[in-house]
Design a protein around this motif. Structure first.
Motif, PDB file in Angstrom:
ATOM      1  N   GLN A   1      19.680 -28.180 -24.586  1.00 11.61           N
ATOM      2  CA  GLN A   1      19.631 -26.719 -24.066  1.00 11.61           C
ATOM      3  C   GLN A   1      19.779 -25.937 -25.220  1.00 11.61           C
ATOM      4  OE1 GLN A   1      22.613 -25.851 -20.960  1.00 11.61           O
ATOM      5  NE2 GLN A   1      21.453 -27.040 -19.362  1.00 11.61           N
TER       6      GLN A   1
ATOM      7  N   ARG B   1      19.832 -30.454 -18.312  1.00 14.09           N
ATOM      8  CA  ARG B   1      21.187 -30.555 -17.741  1.00 14.09           C
ATOM      9  C   ARG B   1      21.507 -32.262 -17.764  1.00 14.09           C
ATOM     10  NH1 ARG B   1      24.703 -27.498 -13.480  1.00 14.09           N
ATOM     11  NH2 ARG B   1      24.204 -25.554 -14.245  1.00 14.09           N
ATOM     12  N   ARG B   2      22.412 -32.745 -18.464  1.00 10.40           N
ATOM     13  CA  ARG B   2      22.416 -34.063 -18.446  1.00 10.40           C
ATOM     14  C   ARG B   2      23.917 -34.630 -18.075  1.00 10.40           C
ATOM     15  NH1 ARG B   2      17.085 -35.419 -19.641  1.00 10.40           N
ATOM     16  NH2 ARG B   2      18.110 -37.438 -19.844  1.00 10.40           N
ATOM     17  N   GLY B   3      24.127 -35.765 -18.040  1.00 11.00           N
ATOM     18  CA  GLY B   3      25.411 -36.481 -17.602  1.00 11.00           C
ATOM     19  C   GLY B   3      26.568 -36.281 -18.870  1.00 11.00           C
ATOM     20  N   MET B   4      26.079 -35.790 -20.132  1.00  9.07           N
ATOM     21  CA  MET B   4      27.054 -35.707 -21.160  1.00  9.07           C
ATOM     22  C   MET B   4      27.123 -34.507 -21.840  1.00  9.07           C
ATOM     23  SD  MET B   4      26.201 -39.262 -22.972  1.00  9.07           S
ATOM     24  CE  MET B   4      26.038 -40.602 -22.198  1.00  9.07           C
ATOM     25  N   LEU B   5      28.257 -33.957 -22.025  1.00  4.06           N
ATOM     26  CA  LEU B   5      28.223 -32.600 -22.818  1.00  4.06           C
ATOM     27  C   LEU B   5      27.450 -32.503 -24.129  1.00  4.06           C
ATOM     28  CD1 LEU B   5      29.466 -29.840 -22.890  1.00  4.06           C
ATOM     29  CD2 LEU B   5      31.699 -30.660 -24.155  1.00  4.06           C
TER      30      LEU B   5
ATOM     31  N   TYR C   1      14.553 -26.486 -18.476  1.00  4.03           N
ATOM     32  CA  TYR C   1      15.987 -26.151 -18.485  1.00  4.03           C
ATOM     33  C   TYR C   1      16.906 -27.010 -17.773  1.00  4.03           C
ATOM     34  CZ  TYR C   1      20.270 -23.037 -18.109  1.00  4.03           C
ATOM     35  OH  TYR C   1      21.526 -22.765 -18.086  1.00  4.03           O
ATOM     36  N   TRP C   2      16.452 -27.202 -16.590  1.00  4.47           N
ATOM     37  CA  TRP C   2      17.142 -27.937 -15.646  1.00  4.47           C
ATOM     38  C   TRP C   2      17.352 -29.598 -16.138  1.00  4.47           C
ATOM     39  CZ3 TRP C   2      20.830 -25.793 -12.732  1.00  4.47           C
ATOM     40  CH2 TRP C   2      21.239 -26.368 -11.711  1.00  4.47           C
ATOM     41  N   GLN C   3      16.046 -29.973 -16.719  1.00  2.00           N
ATOM     42  CA  GLN C   3      15.964 -31.278 -17.062  1.00  2.00           C
ATOM     43  C   GLN C   3      16.857 -31.280 -18.292  1.00  2.00           C
ATOM     44  OE1 GLN C   3      13.868 -33.364 -15.730  1.00  2.00           O
ATOM     45  NE2 GLN C   3      13.471 -31.981 -14.152  1.00  2.00           N
TER      46      GLN C   3
ATOM     47  N   ARG D   1      21.580 -39.088 -14.117  1.00  2.00           N
ATOM     48  CA  ARG D   1      22.020 -37.942 -15.319  1.00  2.00           C
ATOM     49  C   ARG D   1      23.351 -37.594 -14.644  1.00  2.00           C
ATOM     50  NH1 ARG D   1      16.301 -35.282 -15.969  1.00  2.00           N
ATOM     51  NH2 ARG D   1      15.297 -36.768 -16.757  1.00  2.00           N
ATOM     52  N   SER D   2      24.064 -38.134 -13.696  1.00  2.00           N
ATOM     53  CA  SER D   2      25.206 -37.832 -13.319  1.00  2.00           C
ATOM     54  C   SER D   2      26.342 -37.999 -14.371  1.00  2.00           C
ATOM     55  CB  SER D   2      25.731 -38.693 -11.958  1.00  2.00           C
ATOM     56  OG  SER D   2      24.871 -38.245 -11.013  1.00  2.00           O
TER      57      SER D   2
ATOM     58  N   ASP E   1      23.867 -32.130 -23.138  1.00  2.00           N
ATOM     59  CA  ASP E   1      23.818 -30.570 -22.740  1.00  2.00           C
ATOM     60  C   ASP E   1      23.686 -29.521 -23.947  1.00  2.00           C
ATOM     61  OD1 ASP E   1      23.923 -31.146 -19.973  1.00  2.00           O
ATOM     62  OD2 ASP E   1      26.107 -30.844 -20.083  1.00  2.00           O
ATOM     63  N   ILE E   2      24.503 -29.791 -24.662  1.00  2.00           N
ATOM     64  CA  ILE E   2      24.609 -28.578 -25.996  1.00  2.00           C
ATOM     65  C   ILE E   2      23.521 -28.717 -26.878  1.00  2.00           C
ATOM     66  CG2 ILE E   2      26.005 -28.152 -27.919  1.00  2.00           C
ATOM     67  CD1 ILE E   2      28.498 -28.667 -26.647  1.00  2.00           C
TER      68      ILE E   2
END
Lengths: 599, 80
Positions: B23, B12-16, B8-10, A49-50, B19-20
């Protein structure tokens, strides 16, 4: 509330600690693990997921599969694209190594797209030329539009096979060192348990990516908070060329995602709050298809001068509805999906609100072409920091100079990830025995870790109302407004004053939740601290550089000034700025002297 | 029992883009889901980012109807 006693902190020992599990970190880790080094990789999110997964475009290499090509032409384009601020020894090394690295990636399973003759397909990208500025070249190798994803997954699988030790969902707090300044790993925090761990290592590689989260409007994943750069600053290492941040002119306003140039290529155009097609004033010929920096500056100028759109006059509109439903559905389906998903607007019916979006951090931790972190010593020379390396977007080697070319960032991470891995292997041969970390260094890292737990109280009636979220949002808005595309002495000075106040107010922020298990608020507080350090570095460096070069555009100093400013800036924690010369001498060929950057 | 901070932490990804959407969904709609739907969301978070992006932009549809249902809900815009 809980204290942290470092006598009780467990210690794990490795040959190398890699902080960050994107393409740069994993390429280095693979080189090391395959050489039987004992490697730990720490990543705050699961490695695949980086942010490397978001790199869709591809990777440049002069394979000449589609059109004639030559690594020397690639080198010229990279030097020119970077507006002559790139270090030419590193650029030669990267461009020369590129074809071999593509083949290596293919051998570990990256499915590059193919031509009918079986060779790797290469697409043309902006800034690529044949024969030193001649006809368009086709240099970018891609695995469909998922090149970063393919590279990251292949590297991760290979590392698992090579028995690299992964610490998933661990957050690095600070570097630790010995009394002679050797870097010996880091204090890290396991996010799940909230427990600290010292990872002691003979060598440490920082590969934590960029800092796009400095800006409200940015294209970066939320993980991109520049943690490694800030860690380096706290360890006394400067950050280099932070004023150079690449912006894309058309991000979705308020959200940041890219709207590709293809929209304007198909006939879309920009209008301001008066309904005027303003690009005609800035670029009478190219109009809306002018280069990225010209369009970004025009958009920022319109908004700055009060001609923005919407209630707050804070964005510009990208009009496409005149193209008609059929053209939009047929030629721009991906953009339509994106706009409908994120804005709940169908571009067939309504224009798209846009704002320039921060995309790539050209600056970072100063390194040489072996990935060694280097710092200035007396009489202007620079020396490696023993045991410390950095690669990728967090580093400034500097191959991108003042402006990165498309297709060069994936190349950067694999070339210098490998180079750093190789240099570390040699270092480990000469430094077989573990050194002892200084107590002071461990104490400082532990004190930093404990600071958020000691600060404030959960229910204190007199407690400050500052919150991590609130301060971070203010920081990002300040960076958008005072250190974005529109830069002048007055704007940047005001921005610096505001950032210094944010730095002070950070002391008043407290955490409501002091629990240990999966306390993500605590992690976000550490990330905010890192952003504050880097925002100050960026604004101060931009204020000092009174010229326009590459991505750094000063409205009050619109020309490049090679007499005064052909040099790298170095920002130290505390605010001191220093400069060092650009390495104009390549390894085997003649250097390219600065000349006007015309396309 | 689903561990909210972990989720919540899961997200968090590699692409905005992810994420949007992820989350945002967790913040605004997750709590109102049926338990089975919540579990489908947790399962969805194990998919690779590149595939998630295809689902989120409607370019691919998950074959598992439980996952497809939760993707549809994530893609339904929230009035803001």
């Amino acid at each position: 509330m809980h204290g942290v006693n470092h006598m009780t902190i467990p210690i794990r020992k490795f040959d190398t600690l890699v902080i960050g599990a994107g393409g740069g970190g994993l390429r280095a880790a693979l080189q090391l693990a395959q050489a039987d080094a004992n490697v730990a990789v720490v990543s705050k999110v699961f490695p695949t997921r980086s942010h490397t997964v978001a790199a869709q475009g591809g990777m440049n290499a002069a394979l000449a599969n589609v059109l004639p090509d030559n690594w020397h032409w690639h080198m010229y384009d990279t030097v020119k694209g970077g507006d002559f601020l790139g270090d030419q020894d590193a650029i030669e090394y990267m461009c020369h190594a590129a074809p071999r690295l593509v083949v290596e990636l293919e051998h570990i399973g990256v499915p590059f797209s193919r031509l009918d003759n079986g060779k790797i397909y290469q697409r043309p990208f902006g800034g690529q030329s044949q024969n030193f500025g001649g006809a368009q070249a086709a240099r970018t190798c891609a695995a469909a539009d998922r090149t970063g994803h393919a590279i990251l997954h292949a590297l991760y699988q290979q590392n698992i096979r090579a028995k690299t030790h992964f610490f998933d969902e661990y957050f690095a707090i600070d570097l630790i060192k010995d009394d002679e300044g050797y870097i010996l790993g880091a204090l890290v925090l396991e996010i799940e348990t909230g427990e600290p761990l010292i990872i002691q290592a003979k060598t440490t590689l920082i590969a934590t990516g960029g800092a796009g989260q400095l800006f409200r409007t940015n294209t970066n994943a939320r993980i991109n908070t520049g943690d490694g750069m800030a860690m380096a600053l706290r360890a006394g290492i400067p950050v280099q060329d932070m004023e150079f941040f690449q912006f894309h002119p058309t991000g979705i306003a308020g959200k940041g995602m890219l709207i590709s140039e293809a929209v304007r290529g198909e006939g879309g155009y920009l209008v301001n709050g008066n309904g005027e097609r303003f690009m005609e004033r800035y670029a009478p010929n190219a109009k809306d298809l002018a280069s990225r920096d010209v369009v970004s500056r025009a958009v920022a100028t319109e908004i700055h001068e009060g001609r923005g759109c919407g209630v707050n006059k804070d964005h510009i509109l990208l009009k496409v509805d005149h193209l008609g439903s059929e053209v939009i559905r047929k030629r721009l389906p991906g953009i339509r999906d994106m706009v409908m998903t994120f804005l709940n607007i169908d571009p067939i019916d309504a224009p798209i609100p846009i704002f320039p979006t921060a995309h790539y951090t050209m600056g970072g931790i100063p390194t040489n072409r072996f990935g060694q972190v280097v710092v200035p010593q007396q009489q202007g020379a620079e020396e490696p920091v023993p045991g410390l390396y950095a690669v990728g977007e967090c580093a400034c080697v500097s191959v991108h100079g003042a402006n990165r070319l498309g297709g060069n960032s994936l190349l950067d991470i694999v070339v210098f990830g490998r180079a750093a891995g190789n240099h570390i292997i040699e270092y480990l041969k000469e430094n077989r025995y573990s050194r002892v970390a200084s107590q002071c260094s461990i104490d400082a890292a532990v004190a930093h870790l404990a600071r958020w737990d000691q600060r404030g109280s959960p229910m204190g009636s007199g407690a400050s109302s500052e919150t991590v979220d609130g301060l971070r949002n203010e920081l990002k808005a300040i960076m958008d407004h005072y250190c974005g595309v529109f830069r002048t002495e007055d704007v940047l000075r005001a921005g610096l004053d505001k950032m210094l106040k944010i730095e002070q107010r950070l002391q008043n922020v407290y955490l409501r939740d002091h629990s240990k298990v999966f306390n993500t608020a605590r992690i976000e507080a550490f990330e905010l601290e890192n952003l504050v350090e880097l925002a100050l570095a960026t604004v101060a460096s931009a204020l000092a550089r009174r010229e326009s070069r590459g991505a750094h555009m000063r409205m009050d100093h619109p020309q490049r000034d090679d007499v005064k400013w052909l040099k790298h800036s170095l920002f130290f924690k505390g605010g001191m700025l220093d400069y060092k010369p650009v390495r104009m001498k390549p390894l085997t060929v003649e250097g390219f002297s600065p000349k006007p950057r015309v396309y | 029992m689903l561990d909210r901070p972990r989720l919540y932490w899961q997200c968090r990804r590699g692409m905005l883009e992810l994420d949007i959407l992820l989350q945002g969904f967790l913040d605004t709609k997750f709590d109102a889901l049926a338990v089975a739907e919540q579990h489908a969301f947790v399962e969805l978070l194990d998919y690779p980012d590149a595939i998630l992006l295809e689902y989120m932009l409607g370019r691919m549809i998950p074959t598992d109807p439980r996952i497809a249902n939760v993707v549809t809900q994530i893609r339904t815009p929230v009035e803001s």
